[in-house]
Design a protein around this motif. Sequence first.
Motif, PDB file in Angstrom:
ATOM      1  N   GLU A 154     -25.658  25.264   3.475  1.00  0.00           N
ATOM      2  CA  GLU A 154     -25.576  26.568   3.161  1.00  0.00           C
ATOM      3  C   GLU A 154     -25.391  27.573   4.461  1.00  0.00           C
ATOM      4  O   GLU A 154     -24.783  28.689   4.334  1.00  0.00           O
ATOM      5  CB  GLU A 154     -26.962  27.160   2.545  1.00  0.00           C
ATOM      6  N   LEU A 155     -25.398  26.712   5.774  1.00  0.00           N
ATOM      7  CA  LEU A 155     -25.214  27.615   6.896  1.00  0.00           C
ATOM      8  C   LEU A 155     -23.729  27.417   7.339  1.00  0.00           C
ATOM      9  O   LEU A 155     -23.518  28.094   8.139  1.00  0.00           O
ATOM     10  CB  LEU A 155     -26.125  27.223   7.948  1.00  0.00           C
ATOM     11  N   PHE A 156     -23.134  26.366   6.667  1.00  0.00           N
ATOM     12  CA  PHE A 156     -21.864  25.889   7.500  1.00  0.00           C
ATOM     13  C   PHE A 156     -20.846  26.841   6.942  1.00  0.00           C
ATOM     14  O   PHE A 156     -20.738  27.585   5.945  1.00  0.00           O
ATOM     15  CB  PHE A 156     -21.417  24.595   6.839  1.00  0.00           C
ATOM     16  N   PRO A 157     -19.611  26.873   7.782  1.00  0.00           N
ATOM     17  CA  PRO A 157     -18.348  27.722   7.381  1.00  0.00           C
ATOM     18  C   PRO A 157     -17.544  27.141   6.356  1.00  0.00           C
ATOM     19  O   PRO A 157     -18.007  25.860   6.009  1.00  0.00           O
ATOM     20  CB  PRO A 157     -17.407  27.561   8.575  1.00  0.00           C
ATOM     21  N   ASP A 158     -17.166  27.832   5.503  1.00  0.00           N
ATOM     22  CA  ASP A 158     -16.266  27.580   4.278  1.00  0.00           C
ATOM     23  C   ASP A 158     -15.329  26.202   4.444  1.00  0.00           C
ATOM     24  O   ASP A 158     -15.447  25.365   3.411  1.00  0.00           O
ATOM     25  CB  ASP A 158     -15.632  28.634   3.611  1.00  0.00           C
ATOM     26  N   PHE A 159     -14.697  26.144   5.583  1.00  0.00           N
ATOM     27  CA  PHE A 159     -13.754  25.205   5.445  1.00  0.00           C
ATOM     28  C   PHE A 159     -14.313  23.575   5.953  1.00  0.00           C
ATOM     29  O   PHE A 159     -13.794  22.641   6.107  1.00  0.00           O
ATOM     30  CB  PHE A 159     -12.879  25.456   6.949  1.00  0.00           C
ATOM     31  N   ALA A 160     -15.795  23.774   6.515  1.00  0.00           N
ATOM     32  CA  ALA A 160     -16.365  22.676   7.039  1.00  0.00           C
ATOM     33  C   ALA A 160     -16.846  21.563   5.873  1.00  0.00           C
ATOM     34  O   ALA A 160     -17.058  21.996   4.548  1.00  0.00           O
ATOM     35  CB  ALA A 160     -17.563  22.892   7.951  1.00  0.00           C
ATOM     36  N   GLU A 161     -17.213  20.232   6.179  1.00  0.00           N
ATOM     37  CA  GLU A 161     -17.545  19.441   5.141  1.00  0.00           C
ATOM     38  C   GLU A 161     -18.920  18.747   5.828  1.00  0.00           C
ATOM     39  O   GLU A 161     -18.755  17.745   6.378  1.00  0.00           O
ATOM     40  CB  GLU A 161     -16.554  18.390   5.017  1.00  0.00           C
ATOM     41  N   PRO A 162     -20.011  19.475   5.270  1.00  0.00           N
ATOM     42  CA  PRO A 162     -21.185  18.531   5.614  1.00  0.00           C
ATOM     43  C   PRO A 162     -21.516  17.329   5.143  1.00  0.00           C
ATOM     44  O   PRO A 162     -21.069  16.918   4.053  1.00  0.00           O
ATOM     45  CB  PRO A 162     -22.178  19.561   5.091  1.00  0.00           C
ATOM     46  N   ARG A 163     -22.010  16.347   6.171  1.00  0.00           N
ATOM     47  CA  ARG A 163     -22.107  14.881   5.943  1.00  0.00           C
ATOM     48  C   ARG A 163     -23.383  14.894   4.886  1.00  0.00           C
ATOM     49  O   ARG A 163     -24.365  15.670   4.729  1.00  0.00           O
ATOM     50  CB  ARG A 163     -22.709  14.409   7.133  1.00  0.00           C
ATOM     51  N   ASN A 164     -23.319  13.954   4.235  1.00  0.00           N
ATOM     52  CA  ASN A 164     -24.254  13.591   3.097  1.00  0.00           C
ATOM     53  C   ASN A 164     -25.331  13.112   3.767  1.00  0.00           C
ATOM     54  O   ASN A 164     -25.520  11.743   4.474  1.00  0.00           O
ATOM     55  CB  ASN A 164     -23.481  12.416   2.151  1.00  0.00           C
ATOM     56  N   ALA A 165     -26.329  13.827   4.048  1.00  0.00           N
ATOM     57  CA  ALA A 165     -27.690  13.376   4.800  1.00  0.00           C
ATOM     58  C   ALA A 165     -29.063  13.952   3.943  1.00  0.00           C
ATOM     59  O   ALA A 165     -28.867  14.799   3.155  1.00  0.00           O
ATOM     60  CB  ALA A 165     -27.798  13.774   6.051  1.00  0.00           C
ATOM     61  N   SER A 166     -30.132  13.497   4.369  1.00  0.00           N
ATOM     62  CA  SER A 166     -31.306  13.831   3.776  1.00  0.00           C
ATOM     63  C   SER A 166     -31.449  15.352   4.169  1.00  0.00           C
ATOM     64  O   SER A 166     -31.098  15.777   5.094  1.00  0.00           O
ATOM     65  CB  SER A 166     -32.558  13.119   4.273  1.00  0.00           C
ATOM     66  N   ARG A 167     -32.206  15.945   3.319  1.00  0.00           N
ATOM     67  CA  ARG A 167     -32.731  17.402   3.562  1.00  0.00           C
ATOM     68  C   ARG A 167     -33.299  17.709   4.777  1.00  0.00           C
ATOM     69  O   ARG A 167     -33.128  18.510   5.843  1.00  0.00           O
ATOM     70  CB  ARG A 167     -33.447  18.083   2.337  1.00  0.00           C
TER      71      ARG A 167
END
Length: 231
Positions: free
Chosen positions: A56-69
């Motif tokens: 929820e904090l990442f810029p729109d163009f980024a792709e957060p990794r699949n990781a545990s919360r």
Amino acid sequence: MAAVTVVGAAIYSARKPSFDRMIRRTGAPPEMVLLGKLQRFTESRGNPRTGLGQPELFPDFAEPRNASRAAQVAESKAAGIGYDRNAAAYSQSPYPREMWVFGSGGPYGMLPSSALAPWRGTEALRRGKVTPYDVFNPWRATVFFVDYAHRLVNRAEFRELPPAHRTLLALKRGMASPGLIGDYNEAKARSRTTRHNTEKAARELGLDLSVLDTPIPLDWPRYPGAAELVP
């Protein structure tokens, strides 16, 4: 968040880069090309848009990794600690704190506070010529990575290692945490994890495991420094 949109557009206006070529372009010694291959594999699989942190904090163009919360929150917390530790400098940036604390990102998995350390106290930082989202910019992220490695090489913990242990693996430990540079006996669990992940990366990349023992030179005569490469 207009600044975010502008930054994002600037980052992705270029064609897909050759990271190895960019590392050579910095003037870093050739050993950094090897370290860069391994770091990109372990952190992003070479995807400059990816990162670890709170989605929820990442810029729109980024792709957060699949990781545990838990892992996401921990990485975001580390980014916040890095910013707050240097708030006297980073608060001079026109980009707000919320842009600095998403976590780590880009091809080399850099925290913004670590990546932009060479620009603390500079007009480039104060005028917004360097931004926390630059960790996603392929060229700038490469400069940040090389400069961080150079700073690790200049730390007393690295220079005081026995010559046989001033290796690529020592720097890879330092990329995980500077406090691990001297842990060549791997007394700490994170050092052992770093070796495991680095060996896995080497195998996946078709590299012999002996690359982990590649000696790292103490002197980098052709490297001009990050602020010269990204003025």
